[in-house]
Scaffold this active site. Sequence first.
Site, PDB file in Angstrom:
ATOM      1  N   LYS A  13       0.817  -1.217   0.000  1.00 33.13           N
ATOM      2  CA  LYS A  13       0.000   0.000   0.000  1.00 33.13           C
ATOM      3  C   LYS A  13       0.854   1.272   0.000  1.00 33.13           C
ATOM      4  CE  LYS A  13      -2.240  -0.459   3.637  1.00 33.13           C
ATOM      5  NZ  LYS A  13      -2.098   0.415   4.790  1.00 33.13           N
ATOM      6  N   ARG A  88      -9.897   3.470   8.888  1.00 31.49           N
ATOM      7  CA  ARG A  88      -9.737   2.103   9.371  1.00 31.49           C
ATOM      8  C   ARG A  88     -11.021   1.623  10.048  1.00 31.49           C
ATOM      9  NH1 ARG A  88      -4.103   1.974   9.215  1.00 31.49           N
ATOM     10  NH2 ARG A  88      -3.041   0.810  10.800  1.00 31.49           N
ATOM     11  N   ARG A 127      10.032  -8.336   8.445  1.00 35.15           N
ATOM     12  CA  ARG A 127       9.946  -6.936   8.874  1.00 35.15           C
ATOM     13  C   ARG A 127      10.724  -6.685  10.169  1.00 35.15           C
ATOM     14  NH1 ARG A 127       4.257  -3.749   9.151  1.00 35.15           N
ATOM     15  NH2 ARG A 127       4.004  -4.725  11.180  1.00 35.15           N
ATOM     16  N   ARG A 160       9.112  -7.549  15.790  1.00 34.61           N
ATOM     17  CA  ARG A 160       7.990  -7.506  16.726  1.00 34.61           C
ATOM     18  C   ARG A 160       7.468  -8.919  16.979  1.00 34.61           C
ATOM     19  NH1 ARG A 160       3.975  -2.896  14.460  1.00 34.61           N
ATOM     20  NH2 ARG A 160       2.605  -4.693  14.590  1.00 34.61           N
ATOM     21  N   ARG A 171      -3.018 -12.089  13.353  1.00 32.01           N
ATOM     22  CA  ARG A 171      -3.125 -10.632  13.237  1.00 32.01           C
ATOM     23  C   ARG A 171      -3.819 -10.233  11.933  1.00 32.01           C
ATOM     24  NH1 ARG A 171       0.888  -6.397  12.214  1.00 32.01           N
ATOM     25  NH2 ARG A 171       2.448  -8.003  11.898  1.00 32.01           N
TER      26      ARG A 171
HETATM   27  P1  AMP Z   1       0.246   1.562  10.119  1.00 32.71           P
HETATM   28  O1  AMP Z   1       1.619   2.086   9.888  1.00 32.71           O
HETATM   29  O2  AMP Z   1      -0.765   2.085   9.150  1.00 32.71           O
HETATM   30  O3  AMP Z   1       0.199   0.061  10.273  1.00 32.71           O
HETATM   31  O4  AMP Z   1      -0.211   2.153  11.540  1.00 32.71           O
HETATM   32  C1  AMP Z   1       0.523   1.874  12.717  1.00 32.71           C
HETATM   33  C2  AMP Z   1      -0.359   2.080  13.941  1.00 32.71           C
HETATM   34  O5  AMP Z   1      -0.835   3.440  13.972  1.00 32.71           O
HETATM   35  C3  AMP Z   1      -1.641   1.246  13.958  1.00 32.71           C
HETATM   36  O6  AMP Z   1      -1.418  -0.029  14.491  1.00 32.71           O
HETATM   37  C4  AMP Z   1      -2.538   2.088  14.863  1.00 32.71           C
HETATM   38  O7  AMP Z   1      -2.188   1.940  16.219  1.00 32.71           O
HETATM   39  C5  AMP Z   1      -2.173   3.497  14.433  1.00 32.71           C
HETATM   40  N1  AMP Z   1      -3.039   3.971  13.311  1.00 32.71           N
HETATM   41  C6  AMP Z   1      -2.654   4.292  12.049  1.00 32.71           C
HETATM   42  N2  AMP Z   1      -3.706   4.687  11.303  1.00 32.71           N
HETATM   43  C7  AMP Z   1      -4.785   4.613  12.125  1.00 32.71           C
HETATM   44  C8  AMP Z   1      -6.172   4.859  11.941  1.00 32.71           C
HETATM   45  N3  AMP Z   1      -6.668   5.269  10.771  1.00 32.71           N
HETATM   46  N4  AMP Z   1      -6.999   4.659  13.002  1.00 32.71           N
HETATM   47  C9  AMP Z   1      -6.525   4.256  14.207  1.00 32.71           C
HETATM   48  N5  AMP Z   1      -5.225   3.982  14.430  1.00 32.71           N
HETATM   49  C10 AMP Z   1      -4.356   4.158  13.413  1.00 32.71           C
END
Ligand code: AMP
Length: 213
Positions: A13, A88, A127, A160, A171
């Site tokens: 993405k 999300r 990762r 992680r 997950r």
């Molecule tokens: P990502 O890099 O998109 O996987 O985001 C890492 C972390 O940021 C996620 O596991 C959430 O804790 C938080 N996060 C990112 N985008 C959102 C969102 N749209 N809504 C809620 N939490 C978010």
Amino acid sequence: MRVVMIGPPGAGKGTQARLLQERFGVPQISTGDMLRDAECRDTPLGREAHRFMSAGQLVPDEVVIGVVEERLQCPDASRGFILDGFPRTLAQARALEAMLERRGVVLTGVVEILVPQEELVRRLSGRLVCRGCGAMYHRDSNPSPAGAACGKCGGELYQRDDDRPAQIQARLTNLAREIAPVIGFYRASGLLRPVDGLGTVEDVFARITTGLG
Ligand code: AMP
């Protein structure tokens, strides 16, 4: 061009969002990146987000919606954006719709990148994350320029617990369940553009641009 990108971690993405940014001259807006950046700078937002992110939970809707609303007001987003990692939840999707309505604009499309689970497991098990600032690398496809340390802050890189193969599957299933209402919402509104995420980065990019018409 106003696009939302949806896809599980490892689907590519972020890579595709960056390519769309280059091609169409509109900013990639990643809520994960913005929250990690705030965490790195230890701002009040960063401290609040850290409580949830470190526990692998979603940051509360009102916090993330506020961050996106503010970001969309920046001049560089006036001609469009590529949203990556937002919305999300259904509440976030509805809030985005309301934000765009207030501006009198609509989404061009919602790209859902589809990658089979076993391929995601393969990609994600490589990762590495920085203990200091949360930056992410991949052993093969995106190694840190500083070797075993973080290229941004010099922190220690680690895998992680939830990136271990046994955990990844659970997950991914949880994440798919979590995002399902958002996908349903965009399918119902006719905006969803499912795209096969297998193949080269260029192949996937061509499918995305064709899908967005
Ligand atoms: P990502 O890099 O998109 O996987 O985001 C890492 C972390 O940021 C996620 O596991 C959430 O804790 C938080 N996060 C990112 N985008 C959102 C969102 N749209 N809504 C809620 N939490 C978010």
